[in-house]
Design a protein around this motif. Structure first.
Motif, PDB file in Angstrom:
ATOM      1  N   LYS A  18     -16.458  46.483  -3.826  1.00 46.16           N
ATOM      2  CA  LYS A  18     -16.415  45.578  -4.979  1.00 46.16           C
ATOM      3  C   LYS A  18     -16.941  44.188  -4.629  1.00 46.16           C
ATOM      4  O   LYS A  18     -16.711  43.227  -5.359  1.00 46.16           O
ATOM      5  CB  LYS A  18     -14.994  45.487  -5.515  1.00 46.16           C
ATOM      6  CG  LYS A  18     -14.499  46.802  -6.092  1.00 46.16           C
ATOM      7  CD  LYS A  18     -13.111  46.686  -6.677  1.00 46.16           C
ATOM      8  CE  LYS A  18     -12.740  48.006  -7.333  1.00 46.16           C
ATOM      9  NZ  LYS A  18     -11.333  48.314  -7.230  1.00 46.16           N
ATOM     10  N   SER A  19     -17.610  44.091  -3.469  1.00 45.07           N
ATOM     11  CA  SER A  19     -18.193  42.839  -2.964  1.00 45.07           C
ATOM     12  C   SER A  19     -17.150  41.761  -2.659  1.00 45.07           C
ATOM     13  O   SER A  19     -17.447  40.582  -2.690  1.00 45.07           O
ATOM     14  CB  SER A  19     -19.256  42.297  -3.926  1.00 45.07           C
ATOM     15  OG  SER A  19     -20.339  43.196  -3.984  1.00 45.07           O
ATOM     16  N   GLN A  20     -15.933  42.207  -2.341  1.00 50.13           N
ATOM     17  CA  GLN A  20     -14.884  41.293  -1.883  1.00 50.13           C
ATOM     18  C   GLN A  20     -14.839  41.339  -0.357  1.00 50.13           C
ATOM     19  O   GLN A  20     -15.089  42.389   0.236  1.00 50.13           O
ATOM     20  CB  GLN A  20     -13.511  41.718  -2.438  1.00 50.13           C
ATOM     21  CG  GLN A  20     -13.448  41.814  -3.951  1.00 50.13           C
ATOM     22  CD  GLN A  20     -13.661  40.479  -4.631  1.00 50.13           C
ATOM     23  OE1 GLN A  20     -13.073  39.480  -4.252  1.00 50.13           O
ATOM     24  NE2 GLN A  20     -14.541  40.460  -5.624  1.00 50.13           N
ATOM     25  N   GLN A  21     -14.481  40.205   0.266  1.00 51.87           N
ATOM     26  CA  GLN A  21     -14.381  40.178   1.719  1.00 51.87           C
ATOM     27  C   GLN A  21     -13.288  41.128   2.208  1.00 51.87           C
ATOM     28  O   GLN A  21     -12.187  41.150   1.669  1.00 51.87           O
ATOM     29  CB  GLN A  21     -14.053  38.763   2.207  1.00 51.87           C
ATOM     30  CG  GLN A  21     -15.254  38.012   2.654  1.00 51.87           C
ATOM     31  CD  GLN A  21     -14.877  36.722   3.393  1.00 51.87           C
ATOM     32  OE1 GLN A  21     -13.713  36.395   3.592  1.00 51.87           O
ATOM     33  NE2 GLN A  21     -15.892  35.995   3.784  1.00 51.87           N
ATOM     34  N   PHE A  22     -13.622  41.902   3.231  1.00 49.64           N
ATOM     35  CA  PHE A  22     -12.669  42.775   3.901  1.00 49.64           C
ATOM     36  C   PHE A  22     -12.455  42.156   5.284  1.00 49.64           C
ATOM     37  O   PHE A  22     -13.241  42.376   6.205  1.00 49.64           O
ATOM     38  CB  PHE A  22     -13.235  44.198   4.001  1.00 49.64           C
ATOM     39  CG  PHE A  22     -12.251  45.218   4.500  1.00 49.64           C
ATOM     40  CD1 PHE A  22     -11.510  45.966   3.598  1.00 49.64           C
ATOM     41  CD2 PHE A  22     -12.064  45.435   5.856  1.00 49.64           C
ATOM     42  CE1 PHE A  22     -10.595  46.922   4.052  1.00 49.64           C
ATOM     43  CE2 PHE A  22     -11.153  46.384   6.313  1.00 49.64           C
ATOM     44  CZ  PHE A  22     -10.416  47.122   5.406  1.00 49.64           C
ATOM     45  N   ASP A  23     -11.411  41.354   5.411  1.00 51.27           N
ATOM     46  CA  ASP A  23     -11.163  40.579   6.625  1.00 51.27           C
ATOM     47  C   ASP A  23     -10.605  41.481   7.723  1.00 51.27           C
ATOM     48  O   ASP A  23      -9.544  42.084   7.569  1.00 51.27           O
ATOM     49  CB  ASP A  23     -10.172  39.457   6.290  1.00 51.27           C
ATOM     50  CG  ASP A  23     -10.002  38.451   7.415  1.00 51.27           C
ATOM     51  OD1 ASP A  23     -10.281  38.785   8.590  1.00 51.27           O
ATOM     52  OD2 ASP A  23      -9.571  37.320   7.115  1.00 51.27           O
ATOM     53  N   PHE A  24     -11.316  41.566   8.839  1.00 51.37           N
ATOM     54  CA  PHE A  24     -10.898  42.431   9.927  1.00 51.37           C
ATOM     55  C   PHE A  24      -9.635  41.927  10.639  1.00 51.37           C
ATOM     56  O   PHE A  24      -9.052  42.667  11.416  1.00 51.37           O
ATOM     57  CB  PHE A  24     -12.031  42.613  10.935  1.00 51.37           C
ATOM     58  CG  PHE A  24     -13.037  43.678  10.560  1.00 51.37           C
ATOM     59  CD1 PHE A  24     -13.105  44.200   9.272  1.00 51.37           C
ATOM     60  CD2 PHE A  24     -13.928  44.163  11.499  1.00 51.37           C
ATOM     61  CE1 PHE A  24     -14.032  45.174   8.930  1.00 51.37           C
ATOM     62  CE2 PHE A  24     -14.859  45.143  11.177  1.00 51.37           C
ATOM     63  CZ  PHE A  24     -14.912  45.647   9.900  1.00 51.37           C
TER      64      PHE A  24
END
Length: 165
Positions: A18-24
């Motif tokens: 959804k083009s949201q940041q996926f913070d590792f």
């Protein structure tokens, strides 16, 4: 190391479908399996084995991240929504499948720049050779191992179990 490659696996923040940041940073303390995936590849049935690993080990701290890529034989032509739908309908995938990316070349995603900088493939080759190459990251964020497309998810079971123990 080049300046556009983060120092730590946990500094990576790719985009989800959804083009949201996926913070590792949310992955700290977990074992992570990163796979470049494609829907129209001879290795696509590996989704089934990946999902089995996920169901078996997720509660023990395994995370699997699929990164769709269309760089190999144009075998992932769909949109992010179409890819997600395909994975769910055909393989019951419940692990995160993120935004479609490039894994090689000038526009390679920072996740793959990082992984390739840490672990070369066969004969020292740094690029990704095909769909369904796999990287296991240990609980400390180190790239533990790299596996070719030919390595089925089942062959990773022992390494994952060992790292989770």
């Amino acid at each position: 190391m080049s300046s556009d490659v983060p120092e730590s696996f946990y500094d990576l923040k790719p985009l989800d479908k959804k083009s949201q940041q996926f913070d590792f940073h949310q992955l700290e303390g977990k074992v992570v399996l990163v796979v470049n995936v494609a829907s129209k590849c001879g290795f696509t049935p590996q989704y089934k084995g990946l999902e089995e690993l996920y169901k078996t080990y997720h509660d023990q701290g395994l995370e699997i991240l699929g990164f769709p890529c269309n760089q190999f034989g144009r075998q992932e032509p769909g949109t992010d929504e179409e890819i997600a739908s395909f994975c769910t309908l055909n393989y019951g995938v419940t692990f995160p499948v993120l935004k479609k990316i490039d894994v090689n070349g000038d526009h390679a995603d920072p996740v793959y720049k990082f992984l390739k900088s840490k672990k070369a493939g066969i004969l020292g080759f740094r690029g990704i050779k095909w769909n369904f190459e796999k990287f296991i990251i240990d609980k400390q964020g180190n790239v533990f191992q790299r596996y070719s497309s030919m390595s089925t998810p089942e062959t990773l079971d022992a390494d994952i179990a060992k790292l989770l123990a």
